[in-house]
Structures are given as structure tokens and as C-alpha cells.
Enzyme design. Structure first.
Site, PDB file in Angstrom:
ATOM      1  CB  CYS A 163     -77.289  58.716  32.942  1.00 46.13           C
ATOM      2  SG  CYS A 163     -75.983  57.394  32.885  1.00 46.13           S
ATOM      3  CD  GLU A 337     -58.750  53.475  12.373  1.00 46.09           C
ATOM      4  OE1 GLU A 337     -59.747  53.006  11.740  1.00 46.09           O
ATOM      5  OE2 GLU A 337     -57.850  53.338  13.398  1.00 46.09           O
ATOM      6  CB  CYS A 417     -63.382  46.378  24.847  1.00 48.78           C
ATOM      7  SG  CYS A 417     -63.757  45.832  23.154  1.00 48.78           S
TER       8      CYS A 417
END
Length: 462
Positions: A163, A337, A417
Site C-alpha cells: 500500500c 479515560e 476527526c
């Protein structure tokens, strides 16, 4: 052609835009939008209509009558049409960046925020070989085992070991693994039957140190010839410092199972990001583009405007990369978290860097009543000067936005994102009394349709 438009009719079409899925966009005379895979803004072409709906059509590019100046003939990928990951591989990079900025601007207009300024996309300029992590499914090919990626919207494996987005060594390791399996009678997993041993090859690369981690995902708990495999693998590739087996015997499309077993080497990769050392376990989150992540985190730090006197609260902190990267500029960094293993990793990373002004706690950002329970039990009531949030693609929650507003947090740096969920959440932050600063897109995923963003939200009258 004025219509009527019927399936399989061929029409002339001017391409006036390009969306984030890599489809050129044109319009019929009746106003319907036509999406054409492989077409580029500025192309003049003949298109066969293969799907017709009441508000849009899908076309297939039949003849390119006049090529766009933004069109790029790229021969670096051998599986682009089948794989579908690099939706912008046929587009000049400057135009790709313009399209990504337009995508972010559209997301904010759609969310009712047309006045928000979206800056030009920031980039390192590197468009190949940047991925430090990849998961490759395997299958039996005509001459033996092959590795690649799933074809778009299918679970058909397309050979793509080399890739263009991954380091060259990934393709070399995949070739070695497939060759070893062929010579040792190790079979590839088949979803249709649930039989076969090797499901995926999972590779991680540490840009700052050159170290490589290899994980074989097995439909079982043991690889035949394990000792021979690790000896031959590390002999051929000295940069491989960690070899794992991941066990996944479930009939599922989830790639990784819960059980890891270290075959050889270190339990973690070592990397250097933003001048700090980080240890990476096979299951820890880490940005896939090292250099662009440094750019992104640097921009986030600029927007935070830290002077060394602030308490920084890092929510969705993962292994602590953002908070640790800013720790030298803050008085105190508190990370929260939901994943206990990630919290332990963050603590180890902070200790590795000799930081004494950081602490990490378990907490669920979607459960605001308990979010800071562990942190405040140890630290006392928190009044952060700056909060960093870097949520998953689905964005954050209205409850967390209300929680931060009620705490009257002066500054929130939002790293995202997904432009659509970022814009949606920014609209809620504005309603809660926050001013939306300039949005800075950062290209962490060149040639794909994804783009990261960072924005400062400032409490009005703070």
C-alpha cells in the site's frame, strides 16, 4: 440532454465539485445532483446513469472529453479501484486540500454556523508512506496466501500488500508472513466456513525509533512453528522488536480478540512524539500519522495558550499523548479515560518522561455524574483553566457540553476527526455560551476523505 433521464442513458456532464467520498459532482438540467466516481472538478465527460432517484443520480464515467487541470494520473497503487480507500489518489494534492477545507466549511454551514471561519488545511506535505499502523486480512490466492484490504463495502480481500500509504517494510513483512504460512501449511481464515488459522496481520511502526511490532491474529491460540517463525522474522527484519499472537475465535467481523500473547521481544514499541517518549501496546490508541500528529498537537497547544500556570484537563485522553505533549507548558495535567489499560499506559508514559505534574484517572465522558469522581477524590474539586477533548468519530455528548458549561471552563480545545460531528457540537457549545474560534483543519490522512480539525471554544465573558 433535457431528459427524460433513464437508467443506462449516456449524457454529457460538467463536473463542478468533488465530495469527501471522491465522487465528482455535476447536475442535470432538472436540478438533480449526479455523483460520478473517478471524476474531478473541472472534468467534461460523458457519463452513464446507473442509478436514478428522485433527488440525485449516480453515474459511471464513460468518456473523458476534457480533463480537469486538477486531475492527476497516479500509478502508485495497484488496487485503488477495488480497495477504494484513497478516494483522492486521482486528484492533485493542492485541490484535495481545497476540497477538504470546503467539506469542513459545508459541515459548519449545515450545522447553522456559516459565520465560523475555516482556515486553509495544514499539512506536512507528505502524502505516502505515512501510516504507522495497518491491519491486513489474508486469503488464499491462485499461487498461495495473499494479504491486502477489504474491497469497499465488502469483505472480499483485495491484494494490496504494498500500500502506498504504508511504510515499505510493511509490504516486505507481509510477503514474508505469507511465504512462511505457505511453506508450513498454515491456512488463511475463511469467513464463510469459519475455518482456517490466520485471520489478519497487524503491523505497527514507530516513526521516531524505527521499531516495528508484528501481531498475527489467529483463529486459535498457537501458530505452528512459532519459534522458527520469530527467529526467521527477526533475523530478516532486525527492526521487529515485538511479536504477538492475538486470539480471535469468534465468528465476527471484529478484527481483534481480547487475548494477546507475547511471542518475542518487548511488550511495547517505543516512539518519540512532540519530543516526548511513548510506549505503545498492541491495543493502545495512537495517531496513525506521526508527523501530522505533531503538527496537530502543536496547533492544539497554540490554541490552548498555556503559560505554565494552568490546570489542564485532558478528556478522552487515551494513552495521554496530548496531555503529556503539553505538560511542560502547564502547571498541572489531569487526564481522564474510560479504558483502564489506557490509563495505566498514560501513567507509564508520564513516568518515562519524568513528569511530576500529571495524573490519570478512569472516567466515562458520557457519564458526567461520575466523570471526575476518581480524579476529584484524589485531587479535590477541579477548576480547570483549559479542557482538551478529543472524542471518537461520533463526537461528544450534549451532557458533557452542559457539564463543562456549568463548570464555567474558560477555554476548551476541541480536537475532532469528523467535521460533521464537530460542527454539530460547536453549535451546542455556542448555545451554552461559548465563542467559536477559527477552525484549523489538519490533513492526517492524505489521499483519503478524512480530515482532522482543531478549534478553540472560549467562554463568553470569562
Amino acid at each position: 440532454m433535457n431528459g427524460p433521464f433513464v437508467k443506462n442513458s449516456v449524457i454529457p456532464l460538467e463536473i463542478t465539485d468533488l465530495n469527501n467520498l471522491g465522487f465528482g459532482v455535476g447536475h442535470l438540467v432538472d436540478g438533480r445532483t449526479v455523483f460520478v466516481k473517478g471524476a474531478v472538478t473541472g472534468d467534461s465527460c460523458e457519463v452513464r446513469l446507473i442509478k436514478i432517484a428522485s433527488t440525485y443520480c449516480v453515474g459511471r464515467l464513460e468518456t473523458l472529453l476534457r480533463a480537469s487541470p486538477h486531475r492527476l494520473e497516479d500509478d502508485t497503487c495497484t488496487a485503488a479501484d477495488a480497495c477504494g480507500g484513497c478516494v483522492y489518489r486521482h486528484v492533485a494534492y493542492a485541490h484535495e486540500l481545497a476540497c477538504k477545507r470546503s467539506y469542513v466549511e459545508h459541515a459548519f454551514r449545515k450545522a447553522g454556523l456559516p459565520d465560523v471561519t475555516v482556515l486553509p488545511v495544514r499539512t506536512t506535505g507528505r502524502v505516502s508512506g505515512y501510516r504507522n499502523k495497518a491491519l491486513y486480512p489474508v486469503k488464499v490466492g491462485k499461487t498461495g496466501m495473499i494479504a491486502g484490504f477489504y474491497a469497499r463495502k465488502t469483505h472480499e480481500v483485495v491484494a494490496a500488500a504494498h500500500c502506498a500509504l504504508a511504510p515499505e517494510i510493511f509490504g516486505e513483512i507481509l510477503g514474508f508472513v505469507c511465504g512462511f504460512c505457505d511453506s508450513h501449511g498454515i491456512t488463511a481464515y475463511e469467513e464463510s466456513t469459519g475455518k482456517g488459522l490466520l485471520r489478519h496481520v497487524y503491523l505497527r511502526y514507530a516513526e521516531g525509533t524505527g521499531e516495528v511490532m508484528v501481531t498475527l491474529v489467529l483463529n486459535g491460540d498457537k501458530l505452528p512453528g512459532e519459534a522458527e517463525f520469530v527467529r526467521a522474522l527477526t533475523g530478516r527484519f532486525p527492526s521487529v522488536v515485538s511479536v504477538y499472537i492475538n486470539q480471535n475465535t469468534q465468528n465476527t467481523n471484529v478484527v481483534l480478540g481480547d487475548r494477546y500473547r507475547l511471542l518475542l521481544g518487548k511488550p511495547h514499541l517505543s516512539d518519540i512524539l512532540c519530543g516526548k517518549k511513548f510506549s505503545l501496546s498492541p491495543d493502545s490508541f495512537y495517531q496513525v500519522n506521526h508527523d501530522a500528529a505533531e503538527l496537530l498537537y502543536g496547533l492544539a497547544a497554540e490554541k490552548a495558550g498555556l503559560t505554565g500556570e494552568e490546570t489542564l484537563l485532558d478528556l478522552y485522553c487515551g494513552a495521554g499523548t496530548i496531555g503529556i505533549s503539553m505538560a511542560d507548558r502547564a502547571r498541572r495535567v489531569i487526564g481522564v479515560e474510560i479504558v483502564p489499560g489506557a490509563v495505566r499506559c498514560a501513567e507509564e508514559n508520564a513516568a518515562m518522561n519524568g513528569l511530576s505534574n500529571t495524573a490519570f484517572y478512569c472516567g466515562d465522558a458520557s457519564d458526567t455524574e461520575k466523570l471526575l469522581a476518581a480524579a476529584e477524590a484524589a485531587e479535590g474539586t477541579l477548576s480547570p483553566d483549559v479542557v482538551i477533548i478529543d472524542p471518537p468519530r461520533k463526537g461528544t455528548t450534549p451532557e458533557l457540553i452542559s457539564f463543562l458549561a456549568c463548570r464555567e471552563v474558560p477555554k476548551i480545545v476541541y480536537v475532532s476527526c469528523d467535521p460533521d460531528t464537530l460542527a454539530r457540537d460547536c453549535a451546542l457549545f455556542r448555545e451554552a455560551g461559548y465563542r467559536i474560534g477559527e477552525v484549523t483543519p489538519v490533513d492526517l490522512f492524505p489521499r483519503t476523505g478524512h480530515v482532522e480539525n482543531v478549534v478553540l471554544l472560549t467562554r463568553e465573558n470569562a
